[in-house]
Design a protein around this motif. Structure first.
Motif, PDB file in Angstrom:
ATOM      1  N   MET A  35       0.840  -1.184   0.000  1.00  0.00           N
ATOM      2  CA  MET A  35       0.000   0.000   0.000  1.00  0.00           C
ATOM      3  C   MET A  35       0.881   1.243   0.000  1.00  0.00           C
ATOM      4  N   ILE A  36       0.508   2.233  -0.776  1.00  0.00           N
ATOM      5  CA  ILE A  36       1.207   3.514  -0.840  1.00  0.00           C
ATOM      6  C   ILE A  36       0.247   4.579  -0.341  1.00  0.00           C
ATOM      7  N   VAL A  91       6.071  13.462   0.853  1.00  0.00           N
ATOM      8  CA  VAL A  91       6.531  12.087   1.058  1.00  0.00           C
ATOM      9  C   VAL A  91       5.375  11.114   0.847  1.00  0.00           C
ATOM     10  N   LEU A  92       5.691  10.035   0.145  1.00  0.00           N
ATOM     11  CA  LEU A  92       4.806   8.878   0.075  1.00  0.00           C
ATOM     12  C   LEU A  92       5.446   7.777   0.896  1.00  0.00           C
ATOM     13  N   ILE A  93       4.626   7.027   1.591  1.00  0.00           N
ATOM     14  CA  ILE A  93       5.087   5.920   2.424  1.00  0.00           C
ATOM     15  C   ILE A  93       4.596   4.607   1.803  1.00  0.00           C
ATOM     16  N   ALA A  94       5.498   3.634   1.719  1.00  0.00           N
ATOM     17  CA  ALA A  94       5.126   2.281   1.301  1.00  0.00           C
ATOM     18  C   ALA A  94       4.947   1.456   2.565  1.00  0.00           C
ATOM     19  N   GLU A  95       3.792   0.814   2.678  1.00  0.00           N
ATOM     20  CA  GLU A  95       3.511  -0.035   3.828  1.00  0.00           C
ATOM     21  C   GLU A  95       3.377  -1.481   3.390  1.00  0.00           C
ATOM     22  N   ASP A  96       3.902  -2.356   4.220  1.00  0.00           N
ATOM     23  CA  ASP A  96       3.767  -3.787   3.984  1.00  0.00           C
ATOM     24  C   ASP A  96       2.351  -4.201   4.347  1.00  0.00           C
ATOM     25  N   GLU A  97       1.789  -5.066   3.554  1.00  0.00           N
ATOM     26  CA  GLU A  97       0.465  -5.596   3.891  1.00  0.00           C
ATOM     27  C   GLU A  97       0.646  -7.033   4.353  1.00  0.00           C
ATOM     28  N   PRO A  98       0.032  -7.532   5.349  1.00  0.00           N
ATOM     29  CA  PRO A  98      -1.034  -6.887   6.098  1.00  0.00           C
ATOM     30  C   PRO A  98      -0.556  -6.159   7.355  1.00  0.00           C
ATOM     31  N   ALA A 110       5.743   0.495   7.858  1.00  0.00           N
ATOM     32  CA  ALA A 110       6.382   1.294   6.814  1.00  0.00           C
ATOM     33  C   ALA A 110       7.670   0.603   6.389  1.00  0.00           C
ATOM     34  N   VAL A 111       7.791   0.336   5.085  1.00  0.00           N
ATOM     35  CA  VAL A 111       8.969  -0.352   4.567  1.00  0.00           C
ATOM     36  C   VAL A 111       9.724   0.476   3.539  1.00  0.00           C
ATOM     37  N   GLY A 112       9.217   1.651   3.218  1.00  0.00           N
ATOM     38  CA  GLY A 112       9.903   2.492   2.251  1.00  0.00           C
ATOM     39  C   GLY A 112       9.264   3.858   2.151  1.00  0.00           C
ATOM     40  N   PHE A 113       9.960   4.733   1.441  1.00  0.00           N
ATOM     41  CA  PHE A 113       9.424   6.074   1.241  1.00  0.00           C
ATOM     42  C   PHE A 113       9.962   6.678  -0.050  1.00  0.00           C
ATOM     43  N   ALA A 114       9.252   7.667  -0.539  1.00  0.00           N
ATOM     44  CA  ALA A 114       9.695   8.490  -1.660  1.00  0.00           C
ATOM     45  C   ALA A 114       9.474   9.934  -1.264  1.00  0.00           C
ATOM     46  N   ARG A 147      12.406  -6.365  -3.457  1.00  0.00           N
ATOM     47  CA  ARG A 147      11.965  -7.377  -4.428  1.00  0.00           C
ATOM     48  C   ARG A 147      10.507  -7.808  -4.200  1.00  0.00           C
ATOM     49  N   ALA A 148       9.772  -7.017  -3.422  1.00  0.00           N
ATOM     50  CA  ALA A 148       8.353  -7.315  -3.197  1.00  0.00           C
ATOM     51  C   ALA A 148       7.454  -6.321  -3.933  1.00  0.00           C
ATOM     52  N   GLY A 149       8.067  -5.398  -4.703  1.00  0.00           N
ATOM     53  CA  GLY A 149       7.294  -4.453  -5.492  1.00  0.00           C
ATOM     54  C   GLY A 149       7.050  -3.099  -4.860  1.00  0.00           C
ATOM     55  N   HIS A 150       7.595  -2.860  -3.672  1.00  0.00           N
ATOM     56  CA  HIS A 150       7.347  -1.578  -2.996  1.00  0.00           C
ATOM     57  C   HIS A 150       7.963  -0.404  -3.748  1.00  0.00           C
ATOM     58  N   GLY A 151       9.197  -0.560  -4.221  1.00  0.00           N
ATOM     59  CA  GLY A 151       9.847   0.520  -4.966  1.00  0.00           C
ATOM     60  C   GLY A 151       9.102   0.840  -6.241  1.00  0.00           C
ATOM     61  N   ARG A 152       8.723  -0.184  -6.969  1.00  0.00           N
ATOM     62  CA  ARG A 152       7.962   0.014  -8.207  1.00  0.00           C
ATOM     63  C   ARG A 152       6.612   0.671  -7.893  1.00  0.00           C
ATOM     64  N   ALA A 153       5.972   0.280  -6.798  1.00  0.00           N
ATOM     65  CA  ALA A 153       4.686   0.879  -6.420  1.00  0.00           C
ATOM     66  C   ALA A 153       4.852   2.365  -6.086  1.00  0.00           C
ATOM     67  N   LEU A 154       5.941   2.713  -5.408  1.00  0.00           N
ATOM     68  CA  LEU A 154       6.211   4.128  -5.129  1.00  0.00           C
ATOM     69  C   LEU A 154       6.416   4.895  -6.434  1.00  0.00           C
ATOM     70  N   LEU A 155       7.209   4.333  -7.342  1.00  0.00           N
ATOM     71  CA  LEU A 155       7.454   4.987  -8.631  1.00  0.00           C
ATOM     72  C   LEU A 155       6.153   5.137  -9.418  1.00  0.00           C
ATOM     73  N   ALA A 156       5.319   4.113  -9.400  1.00  0.00           N
ATOM     74  CA  ALA A 156       4.040   4.178 -10.104  1.00  0.00           C
ATOM     75  C   ALA A 156       3.138   5.258  -9.509  1.00  0.00           C
ATOM     76  N   ALA A 157       3.129   5.378  -8.188  1.00  0.00           N
ATOM     77  CA  ALA A 157       2.314   6.409  -7.538  1.00  0.00           C
ATOM     78  C   ALA A 157       2.794   7.801  -7.926  1.00  0.00           C
TER      79      ALA A 157
END
Length: 176
Positions: free
Chosen positions: A1-2, A50-57, A61-65, A93-103
């Protein structure tokens, strides 16, 4: 989730910035205080977002942009500049970085901004591979320049007093 960061995320943002600095082998250069970050991100005139990447479930917070709006004189339009992107090693490698870039790309498209730009360390092969995979292309003809410390002060000492109005005019600045 972003999701967009809130003031309650300041401790997490500060921690992720320090972890990014350590990863980039520059921990001693990460000097921003929580108070500075609060003002820059959530003050009356935010300098960045800032956008925050959260691990589900878990919701952890596992990342930020961290990004800000820039401007192109050639296109006459704003754009988005990504200052920092970081995902903790255990969540890569779980897609968090790509999800941040997509957002961030979605923010550009939604606002009609034609450019989304960032810099990457030339030794960061993992990040470079991700960027190539999403279609980003290096701007090889450009070299980043930076002026800091005594050199910045020395050049500023040669500035003529500005004329006219604007937020960067010394007469209108809080940095007199």
């Amino acid at each position: 989730m972003i999701r967009a960061a809130t003031p309650a995320d300041l401790p997490v943002i500060e921690d992720l910035i320090r972890r990014l600095a350590a990863y980039e082998r520059a921990l001693d250069e990460a000097k921003a205080t929580r108070e500075q970050l609060a003002e820059a991100l959530f003050g009356a005139d935010p300098a960045a977002y800032v956008l925050i990447a959260e691990d589900e479930p878990s919701g952890e917070a596992v990342g930020f942009a961290l990004w800000f709006r820039n401007f192109s004189t050639w296109t006459g339009t704003p754009g988005l500049y990504l200052e920092d992107l970081f995902v903790v090693p255990e969540a890569r490698r779980a897609g968090h970085g790509r999800a941040l870039l997509a957002a961030l790309a979605a923010i550009c498209v939604e606002r009609g901004w034609p450019r989304f730009e960032w810099s990457v360390l030339d030794w960061n092969e993992q990040a470079l591979a991700v960027y190539r995979a999403i279609g980003a292309r290096p701007q090889d003809e450009w070299t980043v320049q930076r002026l800091t410390g005594p050199a910045l002060e020395a050049l500023a000492a040669h500035a003529a007093p500005p004329s006219g109005a604007g937020p960067h005019n010394r007469a209108n600045s809080h940095a007199n």
